[in-house]
Design an enzyme around this catalytic site. Structure first.
Site, mmCIF file in Angstrom:
data_model
loop_
_atom_site.group_PDB
_atom_site.id
_atom_site.type_symbol
_atom_site.label_atom_id
_atom_site.label_comp_id
_atom_site.label_asym_id
_atom_site.label_seq_id
_atom_site.Cartn_x
_atom_site.Cartn_y
_atom_site.Cartn_z
ATOM 1 N N SER A 133 0.853 -1.186 0.000
ATOM 2 C CA SER A 133 0.000 0.000 0.000
ATOM 3 C C SER A 133 0.888 1.234 0.000
ATOM 4 C CB SER A 133 -0.913 -0.001 1.232
ATOM 5 O OG SER A 133 -1.796 1.088 1.194
ATOM 6 N N ASP A 134 0.747 2.052 -1.018
ATOM 7 C CA ASP A 134 1.622 3.189 -1.250
ATOM 8 C C ASP A 134 1.443 4.254 -0.175
ATOM 9 O OD1 ASP A 134 3.465 4.779 -2.507
ATOM 10 O OD2 ASP A 134 2.421 4.867 -4.430
ATOM 11 N N LEU A 135 2.282 5.276 -0.237
ATOM 12 C CA LEU A 135 2.135 6.441 0.633
ATOM 13 C C LEU A 135 0.935 7.263 0.164
ATOM 14 C CD1 LEU A 135 5.866 7.567 0.688
ATOM 15 C CD2 LEU A 135 4.653 6.496 2.586
#
Length: 844
Positions: free
Chosen positions: A602-604
């Site tokens: 899960s990206d920033l």
């Protein structure tokens, strides 16, 4: 009925509360269906279109029946009770859809049309029944209160003003008060309770009043038989319906365009989006009040309508100029203001741009009731039909502006085209006037329109650029305005002017977001990335022998820019046959796709941005856990430079409430801009050291010492936060109580400190004391020397933090400890706060 009578005022109060509840519903429905459908522009458009379609159909249907009811107030009350009853179905239908969605998703696949059709079917089932009943409330109240044909314009505009003002109040409560005070379910039940209360009160009031005399004329059939005479100068009815339709089209198109306009300079949290909506609704209510005053003066309706249209066009045409002036060329508003002062500032500055134009826009529709004043008018029918025509136009206006004009013409030309549309309508409206008057008005409007045709919209700055920064490509689409820019040889992607999605200036940190979780899995074959940005993070997975890489990125504009300008730093991501990229909401992708993945990253995400808080909730993490294969690894990356310690701990508690094993890893060694990952497992597990050594060695240059590669990785390990006991009791972030989405905007406005620097270093030390590497079950397969690599990482972070704060002598002690525990030579650069060497890249 006298306007000062208690019964008249009571009816107005009921209509105000009805409008309040309706907007609470609308805000909550948009949010709830956004969770189900995904936070995409298409999903929002489907929800709004279905809701408005219900309002339009209800207005037409119930308005048509208005003259048949002897007690329209009683019918109003029953409609309100019906709204409460049908709204209750929301809970049942949404739960059913959660269970059925994977099957729907498998059926639709990547077919956008079929996907949209399925979403529209659910939205119709949930929204249409209550919206259909809502659409009948204004016509029924109008039928009850308007007793004479000449009162249609004055009283009808007053009812519309009160109902809309109630809506603005409901929008304020739904954004600023109810979600955190009651939770979304509690807020929804409150709206249902208000509708029920209004309905019961109206029924009791109607029974007390008994049957009122029918509006003049008493017999509708006799009225139709009698010759119809116009009130005032006369207005062709066909033109009135078209003006109502086009007014709705232009007004909602303008709202869509203004929302994008303000997105370039605002925080874009749930609060700032609400400010724009509240101001718009308040302006429409004031405009309706203006229409009420104009109707009371018995002025020529054709001249007033044409004047309102012309003034609306002129005022709207000024908004790009006033917006540019107030924002000083699209500068971020309220840069250093605290939260309360910032919200007040947004109200003031947004109001300065949009209030006057929106008031004029809002006056047109209710004033058209004045144009319908005829001897044979049926108040409820006239109001219902006008509402239907206006709302159908609003649906089309929102869709055309959001999905057509922004992409085809861009923001500023689209606003000027809307202004020109109002001016052209003013000319058309004058068609019923004598020729000389028509020519004079046409010449005046044409002279106003001429400047719009020669204005160069490029004079408005599209981005607030840093020194030496240049735009490589700018894309204006339905989802966002996005740009690829370059500065000092580094490229980045901007979304809506100020939101930066990473770039080539910090590639090691971005690649670590993929490498670290992939290195922790013994044999990753299927990888899922929730969010893409530039593609540099997902591109790091190309170096691994994985079988498939799935990426869900919300913004298609970002995918376009990443493919055109970042394919090389993304290691050919867009040319790799293993890669599948979907322009879709990531949570929605995971919920619908039954496939399981070995690694989910899960990206920033900017925590205060509207919609991103949904990616930190218990419900989302339960979806993630269900999509992890056995032994799978989930990495939730967090930007600590955008979170307070309290918010970090809330997210960590939330993850730990779903996953039995949660450990903490760094993505870099930055003292002021650090990122960390909550790495979670579906089962209690220990780090598979032999597999990790093999993975890190495969990434390193030939001849690299295996222990050095393991040391390079383990320096990024922080500790076993799930078993440490450091996550104190506190709230979890849930869909019902989204404390991150509503709390992070306040933190961003300076009400708390970011979790960086010395505060973060002390937290790392406390975690090491609470769960030392020697007692950490996650590290049980490491020997003592290998556990020392973890301590070395902590020492290095202490070093860079102390050095950044000017404590060089104290920093040197920790640097020496780091070097003593490091199995290879390393000479840090005192002028840089960059991360320690990754080891597996040495010599590559």
């Amino acid at each position: 009925m006298s306007r000062q009578s208690p019964l008249f005022l009571a009816a107005l109060a009921l209509l105000f509360v009805s409008g309040f509840a309706a907007l609470v519903y609308q805000v909550l429905w948009l949010r709830e269906l956004g969770l189900l459908f995904g936070a995409t522009a298409q999903a929002a458009a489907v929800t709004i279109a279905v809701f408005f379609a219900g309002i339009a159909a209800g207005g037409w249907f119930w308005g048509r029946l208005a003259a048949r009811f002897e007690r329209p107030l009683l019918v109003f009350g029953l409609l309100e009770i019906g709204v409460a009853a049908t709204a209750l179905l929301h809970f049942v239908l949404v739960d059913a859809y959660h269970a059925l969605y994977p099957a729907f998703y498998a059926l639709a696949g990547d077919n956008l049309a079929l996907n949209t059709l399925l979403k529209a079917a659910l939205a119709f089932t949930v929204l249409f029944p209550p919206a259909f009943l809502m659409g009948g409330t204004l016509p029924m109240m109008g039928q009850h209160l308007i007793r004479q044909p000449e009162d249609l314009g004055r009283t009808g505009s007053l009812l519309y003003a009160l109902n809309t003002l109630g809506g603005a109040s409901g929008a304020f409560a739904a954004a600023f008060i109810l979600p955190l005070a009651l939770g979304f379910a509690g807020a929804y039940l409150l709206a249902m309770g208000l509708d029920l209360l209004v309905g019961v009160a109206a029924v009791l009031l109607a029974l007390r009043l008994g049957r009122l005399p029918a509006p003049t004329p008493a017999d509708a059939g006799a009225s139709r038989a009698a010759p119809a005479r116009s009130v005032g100068t006369g207005f062709r009815r066909g033109l009135v319906w078209w003006l109502a339709f086009l007014s709705g089209f232009l007004t909602l198109a303008v709202e869509v365009l203004w929302t994008r306009m303000f997105a370039q300079v605002l925080q874009n949290s749930v609060y700032t989006y609400a400010v724009v909506l509240i101001l718009f609704l308040a302006a429409l209510a004031i405009g309706a009040s203006l229409a009420n005053r104009l109707a009371a003066r018995r002025l020529d309706p054709v001249a007033v309508t044409a004047g309102l249209l012309a003034l609306s066009g002129v005022a709207l045409a000024t908004t790009p100029f006033s917006f540019h002036a107030i924002t000083d060329g699209l500068a971020y508003l309220g840069q250093d203001d605290g939260f309360v002062r910032y919200i007040v500032s947004v109200f003031v500055q947004a109001g300065a741009v949009m209030l006057l134009p929106a008031i004029l826009l809002g006056a047109l529709f209710p004033f058209l009731l004045r144009a319908l004043e005829r001897d044979d008018v049926i108040p409820g029918t006239a109001i219902g039909r006008l509402v239907a025509a206006n709302t159908v136009g609003a649906i089309l206006g929102a869709l055309v502006a959001g999905f057509g004009m922004l992409a085809l013409f861009g923001l500023w030309p689209s606003i000027l085209m809307m202004a020109g549309g109002y001016l052209l309508l003013a000319v058309v409206t004058l068609g019923v006037h004598p020729l000389r008057h028509r020519l004079a008005w046409s010449a005046a409007c044409a002279s106003l329109l001429l400047p719009l045709l020669v204005v160069d919209s490029n004079q408005f700055n599209r981005l607030q650029l840093a020194p030496n920064e240049r735009v490589l490509e700018l894309v204006e689409g339905a989802h966002a305005t996005a740009a690829a820019t370059e500065r000092d040889g580094h490229r980045l992607i901007r979304v809506n002017n100020f939101y930066r999605l990473g770039g080539t200036g910090a590639m090691d940190s971005e690649r670590n977001q993929a490498r670290i979780p992939l290195l922790l899995h013994p044999d990753p074959q299927s990888v899922f990335f929730l969010g893409m940005g530039t593609g540099i993070t997902a591109g790091a997975a190309v170096d691994f022998p994985v079988a498939e890489i799935t990426i869900c990125e919300l913004l298609p504009e970002v995918i376009h820019l990443a493919e055109r300008h970042f394919n090389e730093p993304a290691k050919g991501l867009f040319d790799d046959e293993r890669v599948r990229i979907r322009a879709e909401d990531g949570r929605n992708c995971l919920a619908g796709d039954r496939r399981q993945h070995d690694v989910i990253v899960s990206d920033l995400f900017t925590p205060w941005k509207a919609g991103t808080g949904n990616l930190y909730t218990v419900e989302h993490y339960e979806i993630v856990k269900s999509r992890l294969a056995e032994g799978g690894v989930f990495a939730q990356w967090l930007p600590l430079y955008q979170l307070s310690r309290q918010e970090f701990e809330t997210i960590a508690r939330t993850v730990a409430s779903v996953f039995p094993q949660v450990v903490l890893w760094r993505g870099d060694m930055y003292p002021r801009g650090p990122i960390v990952a909550l790495v979670a497992y579906g089962d209690e597990t220990a780090l598979p050291v032999e597999a990790v050594e093999a993975n890190t060695l495969a990434m390193a240059a030939p001849g690299t010492d295996p222990e050095a590669t393991l040391a390079a990785l383990m320096r990024f390990y922080i500790g076993n936060i799930g078993d440490s006991g450091m996550l104190s009791n506190g709230p979890l972030n849930t869909d019902n109580r989204p404390v991150i989405e509503y709390g992070a905007p306040r933190t961003q406005r300076g009400e708390d400190d970011w979790f960086v620097g010395m505060d973060l270093a002390r937290f790392y030390e406390a975690l090491a004391d609470a769960m030392p590497p020697g007692r950490d079950p996650y590290l049980e397969q490491l020997n003592d020397r290998q556990r020392g690599f973890v301590t070395a990482g902590l020492s290095y972070y202490r070093y860079v933090v102390l050095l950044s704060e000017g404590h060089e002598q104290a920093a040197q002690v920790f640097l020496e400890d780091f070097l003593e525990r490091t199995p290879f030579d390393f000479a840090p650069d005192p002028a840089s706060d960059d991360s320690a060497p990754t080891g597996w890249e040495a010599g590559r």
